[in-house]
Design an enzyme around this catalytic site. Structure first.
Site, mmCIF file in Angstrom:
data_model
loop_
_atom_site.group_PDB
_atom_site.id
_atom_site.type_symbol
_atom_site.label_atom_id
_atom_site.label_comp_id
_atom_site.label_asym_id
_atom_site.label_seq_id
_atom_site.Cartn_x
_atom_site.Cartn_y
_atom_site.Cartn_z
ATOM 1 N N HIS A 188 0.829 -1.199 -0.114
ATOM 2 C CA HIS A 188 -0.215 -0.196 0.102
ATOM 3 C C HIS A 188 0.623 1.222 0.106
ATOM 4 O O HIS A 188 0.565 2.270 -0.389
ATOM 5 C CB HIS A 188 -1.413 0.050 1.005
ATOM 6 C CG HIS A 188 -2.036 -0.825 0.761
ATOM 7 N ND1 HIS A 188 -2.608 -2.300 1.085
ATOM 8 C CD2 HIS A 188 -3.222 -0.670 0.303
ATOM 9 C CE1 HIS A 188 -3.704 -2.631 1.276
ATOM 10 N NE2 HIS A 188 -4.244 -1.782 -0.057
ATOM 11 N N ARG A 295 -10.866 5.052 -1.028
ATOM 12 C CA ARG A 295 -10.386 4.238 0.092
ATOM 13 C C ARG A 295 -10.355 5.129 1.207
ATOM 14 O O ARG A 295 -9.669 6.060 1.983
ATOM 15 C CB ARG A 295 -8.586 3.950 -0.711
ATOM 16 C CG ARG A 295 -7.905 3.371 -1.065
ATOM 17 C CD ARG A 295 -6.616 3.360 -1.508
ATOM 18 N NE ARG A 295 -6.394 1.891 -2.248
ATOM 19 C CZ ARG A 295 -6.224 1.779 -3.274
ATOM 20 N NH1 ARG A 295 -5.858 3.316 -4.088
ATOM 21 N NH2 ARG A 295 -5.673 0.916 -4.042
ATOM 22 N N ARG A 331 -15.551 3.391 -0.762
ATOM 23 C CA ARG A 331 -15.150 1.658 -1.058
ATOM 24 C C ARG A 331 -15.187 1.975 0.716
ATOM 25 O O ARG A 331 -14.753 3.023 1.695
ATOM 26 C CB ARG A 331 -13.605 1.994 -1.253
ATOM 27 C CG ARG A 331 -13.914 -0.352 -0.592
ATOM 28 C CD ARG A 331 -12.173 -0.634 -0.930
ATOM 29 N NE ARG A 331 -11.284 -0.321 -0.474
ATOM 30 C CZ ARG A 331 -10.072 -0.340 -1.042
ATOM 31 N NH1 ARG A 331 -9.590 -0.905 -1.603
ATOM 32 N NH2 ARG A 331 -8.794 0.040 0.135
ATOM 33 N N GLU A 430 -12.125 -8.850 -5.481
ATOM 34 C CA GLU A 430 -10.498 -8.659 -5.414
ATOM 35 C C GLU A 430 -9.691 -10.222 -4.740
ATOM 36 O O GLU A 430 -9.462 -10.759 -4.399
ATOM 37 C CB GLU A 430 -10.233 -7.973 -4.689
ATOM 38 C CG GLU A 430 -10.778 -7.575 -3.621
ATOM 39 C CD GLU A 430 -10.618 -6.483 -2.383
ATOM 40 O OE1 GLU A 430 -9.206 -5.543 -3.299
ATOM 41 O OE2 GLU A 430 -11.476 -5.891 -1.824
ATOM 42 N N ASN A 453 -5.236 -6.123 -7.119
ATOM 43 C CA ASN A 453 -3.951 -6.340 -6.452
ATOM 44 C C ASN A 453 -3.826 -7.203 -5.550
ATOM 45 O O ASN A 453 -3.433 -7.973 -5.523
ATOM 46 C CB ASN A 453 -3.451 -5.174 -5.839
ATOM 47 C CG ASN A 453 -3.881 -3.253 -6.493
ATOM 48 O OD1 ASN A 453 -3.104 -3.424 -7.948
ATOM 49 N ND2 ASN A 453 -4.221 -2.482 -5.709
ATOM 50 N N ASP A 454 -4.957 -7.343 -4.457
ATOM 51 C CA ASP A 454 -5.523 -8.533 -4.081
ATOM 52 C C ASP A 454 -6.328 -9.482 -5.053
ATOM 53 O O ASP A 454 -5.349 -10.534 -4.933
ATOM 54 C CB ASP A 454 -6.191 -7.931 -3.431
ATOM 55 C CG ASP A 454 -5.942 -7.623 -2.083
ATOM 56 O OD1 ASP A 454 -4.818 -7.771 -1.518
ATOM 57 O OD2 ASP A 454 -6.393 -6.134 -1.605
ATOM 58 N N ARG A 464 1.759 -9.204 -1.757
ATOM 59 C CA ARG A 464 2.140 -8.401 -2.126
ATOM 60 C C ARG A 464 2.689 -7.596 -0.950
ATOM 61 O O ARG A 464 3.515 -5.891 -2.050
ATOM 62 C CB ARG A 464 1.077 -7.097 -1.902
ATOM 63 C CG ARG A 464 -0.033 -7.096 -1.122
ATOM 64 C CD ARG A 464 -1.544 -6.676 -1.402
ATOM 65 N NE ARG A 464 -1.704 -5.509 -1.558
ATOM 66 C CZ ARG A 464 -3.070 -4.733 -2.217
ATOM 67 N NH1 ARG A 464 -4.365 -5.402 -2.038
ATOM 68 N NH2 ARG A 464 -2.532 -3.838 -2.546
ATOM 69 N N CYS A 501 -10.342 -0.933 -10.604
ATOM 70 C CA CYS A 501 -9.369 -0.357 -9.923
ATOM 71 C C CYS A 501 -8.191 -0.539 -9.407
ATOM 72 O O CYS A 501 -7.660 0.015 -8.767
ATOM 73 C CB CYS A 501 -10.640 0.698 -8.569
ATOM 74 S SG CYS A 501 -10.762 -0.658 -7.502
HETATM 75 C C1 PEP Z 1 -6.712 -4.106 -4.666
HETATM 76 O O1 PEP Z 1 -6.592 -5.041 -4.062
HETATM 77 O O2 PEP Z 1 -6.409 -3.988 -6.339
HETATM 78 C C2 PEP Z 1 -7.621 -2.427 -4.903
HETATM 79 C C3 PEP Z 1 -7.634 -2.042 -5.150
HETATM 80 O O3 PEP Z 1 -7.553 -2.513 -3.059
HETATM 81 P P1 PEP Z 1 -6.135 -1.616 -2.106
HETATM 82 O O4 PEP Z 1 -4.582 -1.659 -3.195
HETATM 83 O O5 PEP Z 1 -6.906 -0.650 -1.030
HETATM 84 O O6 PEP Z 1 -6.491 -3.439 -1.400
HETATM 85 MG MG MG Z 2 -7.665 -4.766 -2.588
#
Ligand code: PEP
Ligand code: MG
Length: 539
Positions: A188, A295, A331, A430, A453-454, A464, A501
Site C-alpha cells: 500500500h 479509499r 469504498r 478482489e 492488486n489483491d 503483495r 480499480c
Molecule cells: C486492489 O486490491 O486491487 C485494490 C484496489 O484495493 P487495495 O489496493 O486498496 O487493497
Molecule cells: Mg484490495
C-alpha cells in the site's frame, strides 16, 4: 558515487538531498520534570485512552470468542482503574518528579514484582497483566509526543521501510521521492506513492545507509535506481531527463477536455483512485471523469482514534460536493493486513492478509460499520455517491452487508435524515472466490470493481508485501486475466457494469485487452489519467 538497484514503483527522475528517516522507538527517558502538573494530565489522558482501547478489545473479543476470552480485557480495565496503581504513578510524578512514562514504567515493575511474590497462582499470573497495561499506557504516552519529521527542503526520503501512515505524515510538497531498503511494488505504501505521483523505488536492500543523510542523490523510478553522490556526468544526464519529463507533462495537458474514446468510437469511463480530499482535487485537476475508488481507510489511518460519524460525514460530503455531479465511489473501510492503526487493537494474526480485514472486520464489528454507513448515506444527499465493499468472497457476505445497510437506512428514515434511497452499491472483485461466483453475486449488486492488486495476490498465492517474491510475480498472469474476463461476462449477463480499480487498470499494455473484455470503467491513480487517455484515443 554509490548506485543501488531496487524495484521501481512510480516513474520519474528526481535530484535532491537525502533525508534519512528513522522512526523513533518507544524509549522511556529517565529525565526528571520540574513541573509535575502537565505530566499528571498526560498520564490521565493516556490512562483514559488505554481504557477506551481495552473496552474496544473487550467488545471485539466478546463478539468473536465469547465471554471467557473477553474477560481478560475486563480485568485490564479494572487494573487501570485501581486506586493504588493510580496513586503510585501520581506519587512518582508529584514527589519523585518522574516524567509520566517513567512513572508508569516504575509502577508497572513494582506491581508486577508484588504480584509475582504472592502465594496464590492466580495472583502471580496478574504480574504479566500489570506489565501489559503499563506498556499500553507508555506506548500512548510515547505516541502522543509525535514523531512527524519536519523537512526543510524538498528531499528524497530514504528509509529502511515505510508503512502507509508513515509515508502519509510527510508534507507532499517536501517529498521528491521515496526510497526504501525493504518493501514490495504492490504494497500500500507503493500504491500511495503512485496515487500521489511520487517517484519511488523499493527493495533497495541492506546497503541503504543512514550515512547518506544530507547527501545529493538521483532517484530514477522507472529504472528502480538510487544513485548517491553522483558524479558530474551522471548528474547532467539526470537533469536532461527531468527536462524531457517536463515537456511530456506539457503535451499531456493538451488532452484535458478531450473524450475517453477509441478511434472507432468506443467510450470507456476514465476515473481516478484517491485517498483523501487533496488527492481528489488533484484527480479533478487532471480531468478524471469520476472517482472509481475513494479509499476511506486513510481517514482512519490518519486519526489517532476512531473518526466519529460527524467527522466522516464532513469529509464524505465535501468530497461529494467537490465532484460537482460526477460519480464518486466510496469504498468502505479496508483495514487490516498492512493497513493498520494502533487504536483498532487488531488481534495478532499469523496470516493477516488472510485474516480479519476489510468487510470481515466490518461484519465482526457492526457498530464501526454502521457509523461509516450512516456517514456515507448522509453524504449521498449531496452528490452522485456510490458505495462499494472490499474483500467479498461470497453471496452470504453480500447479504449480511445488505441487511446492515437496510438497518442503517431505516434508522435514518426514522430520524428523517435525508439520503439517496436509490444509492448505487457494488462490490470489489478482489478474491478468486468472488470472481468464480460472480454469476451469483452480480444479481445482488449494481456493479463490480476489480481489485487486481489483491486478486493477483490471492490468485497467485503471492504476498503483495513480500519483496523477495517479486521475481515470481507475473503481473499479467493469465489466471488473473481469465478471472477478470469471467467477472465481466457475469456482470454483463446480469445487466451490471464492471470496472477495474486495481493497479492493472492503469497498465497501458493491457488497455486493449480490457476493452475487448468489455470493461466499462478504468479507475487509476490520478497521474495515470492523461497517459491512459492518450492510449485509449490511440486504439
Ligand atoms: C486492489 O486490491 O486491487 C485494490 C484496489 O484495493 P487495495 O489496493 O486498496 O487493497
Ligand atoms: Mg484490495
Amino acid at each position: 558515487m554509490k548506485e543501488l538497484r531496487g524495484t521501481g514503483v512510480f516513474n520519474g527522475v528526481v535530484v535532491g538531498p537525502v533525508y534519512f528517516y528513522a522512526p523513533g522507538r518507544c524509549a522511556v527517558s529517565e529525565d526528571k520534570v520540574t513541573d509535575p502538573e502537565p505530566e499528571l494530565a498526560r498520564f490521565e489522558i493516556a490512562r483514559l485512552r488505554a481504557q477506551r482501547q481495552l473496552k474496544g478489545l473487550y467488545d471485539q473479543a466478546l463478539a468473536q470468542a465469547g465471554e471467557e476470552s473477553a474477560a481478560i480485557f475486563d480485568i485490564h480495565q479494572m487494573m487501570l482503574d485501581d486506586q493504588d496503581y493510580i496513586d503510585s504513578v501520581r506519587g512518582l510524578i508529584e514527589k519523585g518528579h518522574d516524567n509520566a512514562a517513567r512513572a508508569v514504567q516504575k509502577t508497572g515493575a513494582r506491581f508486577a514484582r508484588m504480584f509475582s511474590e504472592m502465594e496464590d497462582e492466580y495472583m502471580q499470573a496478574r504480574s504479566a497483566d500489570v506489565l501489559d497495561i503499563s506498556r499500553r499506557v507508555i506506548q500512548i504516552l510515547c505516541g502522543a509526543e509525535g514523531e512527524t519529521p519536519g523537512l526543510e527542503v524538498p528531499s528524497i526520503i530514504v528509509a529502511e521501510d515505510l508503512t502507509p501512515s508513515q509515508s502519509m505524515q510527510f508534507e507532499r510538497e517536501k517529498v521528491l521521492a521515496f526510497a526504501t531498503a525493504k518493501g514490495s511494488a504492490c504494497s500500500h505504501t507503493a500504491i500511495l506513492s503512485r496515487t500521489k505521483a511520487i517517484p519511488a523505488v523499493v527493495g533497495l536492500g541492506e546497503d541503504v545507509s543512514a550515512q547518506w543523510h544530507g547527501k545529493t542523490a538521483i532517484l530514477d523510478g522507472e529504472k528502480g535506481l538510487l544513485i548517491v553522490d553522483p558524479d558530474e556526468k551522471t548528474l547532467a544526464t539526470a537533469q536532461a531527463q527531468i527536462k524531457a519529463q517536463e515537456q511530456e507533462a506539457q503535451e499531456l495537458e493538451t488532452l484535458k477536455g478531450t473524450p475517453d474514446c477509441t478511434r472507432d468510437g468506443r467510450e470507456i469511463k476514465l476515473f481516478a483512485n484517491v485517498g483523501n480530499i487533496e488527492e481528489l482535487q488533484d484527480a479533478l485537476s487532471r480531468d478524471a471523469r469520476g472517482v472509481g475508488l475513494f479509499r476511506t481507510e486513510f481517514l482512519y489511518l490518519q486519526s489517532s482514534d476512531y473518526p466519529s460519524e460527524e467527522e466522516q460525514f464532513r469529509v464524505y460530503r465535501q468530497a461529494a460536493q467537490l465532484m460537482d455531479g460526477k460519480k464518486i465511489i466510496f469504498r468502505t473501510l479496508d483495514i487490516g493486513a498492512d493497513k493498520n492503526a494502533p487504536y483498532f487493537d487488531l488481534p495478532k494474526e499469523d496470516n493477516p492478509a488472510l485474516g480479519l480485514r476489510a468487510v470481515r472486520l466490518c461484519l465482526a464489528r457492526p457498530d464501526l460499520f454502521k457509523t461509516q454507513l450512516r456517514a456515507l448515506l448522509r453524504a449521498s444527499a449531496f452528490g452522485n455517491v456510490s458505495i462499494m465493499y472490499p474483500m467479498i468472497t461470497s453471496a452470504s457476505e453480500v447479504m449480511q452487508v445488505k441487511e446492515i445497510m437496510e438497518e442503517v437506512k431505516a434508522q435514518l428514515r426514522t430520524e428523517q435524515v435525508p439520503f439517496n434511497e436509490h444509492i448505487e452499491t457494488g462490490i470489489m472483485i478482489e478474491t478468486p472466490a468472488a470472481a468464480l461466483v460472480s454469476d451469483e453475486l452480480a444479481p445482488l449488486v449494481d456493479f463490480f470493481s476489480v481489485g487486481t492488486n489483491d486478486l493477483t495476490q490471492y490468485t497467485c498465492a503471492l504476498d503483495r508485501q513480500n519483496q523477495s517474491l517479486d521475481r515470481f510475480l507475473d503481473i499479467h498472469h493469465p489466471a488473473v486475466l481469465r478471472l477478470i474476463e469471467l467477472a465481466a461476462k457475469n456482470a454483463h449477463a446480469a445487466g451490471k457494469w464492471i470496472g477495474i480499480c486495481g493497479e492493472l487498470g492503469g497498465d497501458i499494455s493491457l488497455t486493449e485487452t480490457f476493452l475487448e473484455m468489455g470493461i466499462d470503467e478504468l479507475s487509476v491513480s490520478a497521474p495515470k489519467v492523461l497517459p491512459l487517455r492518450r492510449k485509449i484515443q490511440s486504439l
